[in-house]
Design a protein around this motif. Structure first.
Motif, PDB file in Angstrom:
ATOM      1  N   GLN A  13      77.262  33.999  23.489  1.00  0.00           N
ATOM      2  CA  GLN A  13      77.045  32.712  22.833  1.00  0.00           C
ATOM      3  C   GLN A  13      75.557  32.389  22.752  1.00  0.00           C
ATOM      4  N   PRO A  14      75.173  31.561  21.804  1.00  0.00           N
ATOM      5  CA  PRO A  14      73.769  31.126  21.743  1.00  0.00           C
ATOM      6  C   PRO A  14      73.324  30.553  23.082  1.00  0.00           C
ATOM      7  N   GLY A  15      72.127  30.945  23.495  1.00  0.00           N
ATOM      8  CA  GLY A  15      71.624  30.542  24.795  1.00  0.00           C
ATOM      9  C   GLY A  15      71.948  31.504  25.906  1.00  0.00           C
ATOM     10  N   GLY A  16      72.789  32.483  25.622  1.00  0.00           N
ATOM     11  CA  GLY A  16      73.193  33.448  26.629  1.00  0.00           C
ATOM     12  C   GLY A  16      72.171  34.549  26.842  1.00  0.00           C
ATOM     13  N   SER A  17      72.549  35.502  27.704  1.00  0.00           N
ATOM     14  CA  SER A  17      71.640  36.585  28.088  1.00  0.00           C
ATOM     15  C   SER A  17      72.331  37.932  28.032  1.00  0.00           C
ATOM     16  N   LEU A  18      71.545  38.958  27.801  1.00  0.00           N
ATOM     17  CA  LEU A  18      72.015  40.336  27.863  1.00  0.00           C
ATOM     18  C   LEU A  18      70.889  41.213  28.394  1.00  0.00           C
ATOM     19  N   ASN A  19      71.268  42.316  29.016  1.00  0.00           N
ATOM     20  CA  ASN A  19      70.290  43.298  29.485  1.00  0.00           C
ATOM     21  C   ASN A  19      70.621  44.645  28.868  1.00  0.00           C
ATOM     22  N   LEU A  20      69.698  45.174  28.103  1.00  0.00           N
ATOM     23  CA  LEU A  20      69.883  46.460  27.448  1.00  0.00           C
ATOM     24  C   LEU A  20      69.190  47.555  28.242  1.00  0.00           C
ATOM     25  N   SER A  21      69.750  48.754  28.157  1.00  0.00           N
ATOM     26  CA  SER A  21      69.158  49.923  28.826  1.00  0.00           C
ATOM     27  C   SER A  21      68.982  51.049  27.828  1.00  0.00           C
ATOM     28  N   THR A  57      52.559  45.496  27.849  1.00  0.00           N
ATOM     29  CA  THR A  57      53.669  45.223  26.939  1.00  0.00           C
ATOM     30  C   THR A  57      53.207  44.374  25.763  1.00  0.00           C
ATOM     31  N   ASN A  58      53.970  44.489  24.686  1.00  0.00           N
ATOM     32  CA  ASN A  58      53.732  43.670  23.502  1.00  0.00           C
ATOM     33  C   ASN A  58      55.079  43.234  22.944  1.00  0.00           C
ATOM     34  N   TYR A  59      55.086  42.052  22.338  1.00  0.00           N
ATOM     35  CA  TYR A  59      56.335  41.498  21.827  1.00  0.00           C
ATOM     36  C   TYR A  59      56.144  40.960  20.422  1.00  0.00           C
ATOM     37  N   ARG A  66      61.148  35.092  25.533  1.00  0.00           N
ATOM     38  CA  ARG A  66      62.597  35.208  25.719  1.00  0.00           C
ATOM     39  C   ARG A  66      63.026  36.615  26.120  1.00  0.00           C
ATOM     40  N   PHE A  67      62.299  37.624  25.660  1.00  0.00           N
ATOM     41  CA  PHE A  67      62.634  39.019  25.950  1.00  0.00           C
ATOM     42  C   PHE A  67      61.589  39.606  26.888  1.00  0.00           C
ATOM     43  N   THR A  68      62.048  40.500  27.758  1.00  0.00           N
ATOM     44  CA  THR A  68      61.148  41.200  28.671  1.00  0.00           C
ATOM     45  C   THR A  68      61.496  42.683  28.676  1.00  0.00           C
ATOM     46  N   ILE A  69      60.514  43.509  28.359  1.00  0.00           N
ATOM     47  CA  ILE A  69      60.693  44.965  28.390  1.00  0.00           C
ATOM     48  C   ILE A  69      60.117  45.481  29.704  1.00  0.00           C
ATOM     49  N   SER A  70      60.791  46.453  30.297  1.00  0.00           N
ATOM     50  CA  SER A  70      60.303  46.952  31.589  1.00  0.00           C
ATOM     51  C   SER A  70      60.794  48.370  31.845  1.00  0.00           C
ATOM     52  N   ARG A  71      60.139  49.042  32.769  1.00  0.00           N
ATOM     53  CA  ARG A  71      60.592  50.333  33.285  1.00  0.00           C
ATOM     54  C   ARG A  71      59.787  50.623  34.533  1.00  0.00           C
ATOM     55  N   ASP A  72      60.303  51.500  35.377  1.00  0.00           N
ATOM     56  CA  ASP A  72      59.630  51.811  36.626  1.00  0.00           C
ATOM     57  C   ASP A  72      58.494  52.807  36.421  1.00  0.00           C
ATOM     58  N   TYR A  79      64.262  49.077  29.967  1.00  0.00           N
ATOM     59  CA  TYR A  79      65.172  47.946  29.907  1.00  0.00           C
ATOM     60  C   TYR A  79      64.632  46.864  28.976  1.00  0.00           C
ATOM     61  N   LEU A  80      65.535  46.100  28.415  1.00  0.00           N
ATOM     62  CA  LEU A  80      65.168  44.928  27.634  1.00  0.00           C
ATOM     63  C   LEU A  80      66.037  43.775  28.111  1.00  0.00           C
ATOM     64  N   GLN A  81      65.409  42.864  28.821  1.00  0.00           N
ATOM     65  CA  GLN A  81      66.109  41.671  29.283  1.00  0.00           C
ATOM     66  C   GLN A  81      65.956  40.591  28.217  1.00  0.00           C
ATOM     67  N   MET A  82      67.068  40.053  27.788  1.00  0.00           N
ATOM     68  CA  MET A  82      67.057  39.062  26.714  1.00  0.00           C
ATOM     69  C   MET A  82      67.717  37.783  27.205  1.00  0.00           C
ATOM     70  N   VAL A  83      66.998  36.683  27.120  1.00  0.00           N
ATOM     71  CA  VAL A  83      67.532  35.379  27.504  1.00  0.00           C
ATOM     72  C   VAL A  83      67.374  34.421  26.338  1.00  0.00           C
ATOM     73  N   SER A  84      68.047  33.286  26.441  1.00  0.00           N
ATOM     74  CA  SER A  84      67.980  32.263  25.385  1.00  0.00           C
ATOM     75  C   SER A  84      68.235  32.873  24.013  1.00  0.00           C
ATOM     76  N   LEU A  85      69.264  33.673  23.928  1.00  0.00           N
ATOM     77  CA  LEU A  85      69.548  34.377  22.681  1.00  0.00           C
ATOM     78  C   LEU A  85      69.925  33.426  21.566  1.00  0.00           C
ATOM     79  N   LYS A  86      69.526  33.794  20.360  1.00  0.00           N
ATOM     80  CA  LYS A  86      69.773  32.995  19.166  1.00  0.00           C
ATOM     81  C   LYS A  86      70.606  33.808  18.184  1.00  0.00           C
TER      82      LYS A  86
END
Length: 115
Positions: A13-21, A57-59, A66-72, A79-86
């Protein structure tokens, strides 16, 4: 041969979050810079975020804050952490090398933001 495998998408739903790998495997054991890209129906594929070998990082403006890209490290998943999805974030999300993607792409993972 490079294999790119994305996962973690879904319906939210709008406002929700997902984490992609994203897992990159094959001949190229490490990829210095990786980007997350997305393609919405009827639109061109666009870069959402990238992470460089030094960790910088760049966005895209549309996802900043709203999005955060990361890796060790360069051999670990990305990973791509996504919050406050629209709703406008709805697309198939792909990972690939940055700034020059490999010729082959993975199947991507579908992200749908809808109430």
């Amino acid at each position: 041969q490079v294999q790119l495998v994305e996962s973690g998408g879904g319906l939210v739903q709008p406002g929700g979050s997902l984490n992609l790998s994203c897992v990159v495997s094959g001949i190229i054991l490490s990829v210095n810079a990786v980007g997350w890209y997305r393609q919405a129906p009827g639109k061109q594929r666009e870069l959402v975020a990238n992470i460089n070998s030094d960790g910088t990082t760049n966005y895209a403006d549309s996802v900043k804050g709203r999005f955060t890209i990361s890796r060790d490290d360069t051999k670990s998943p990305v990973y791509l952490q996504m919050v406050s999805l629209k709703p406008e974030d709805t697309a198939v999300y792909y990972c690939n090398a940055f700034p020059k993607p490999f010729r082959s792409w993975g199947q991507g993972t579908q992200v749908t933001v809808s109430s």
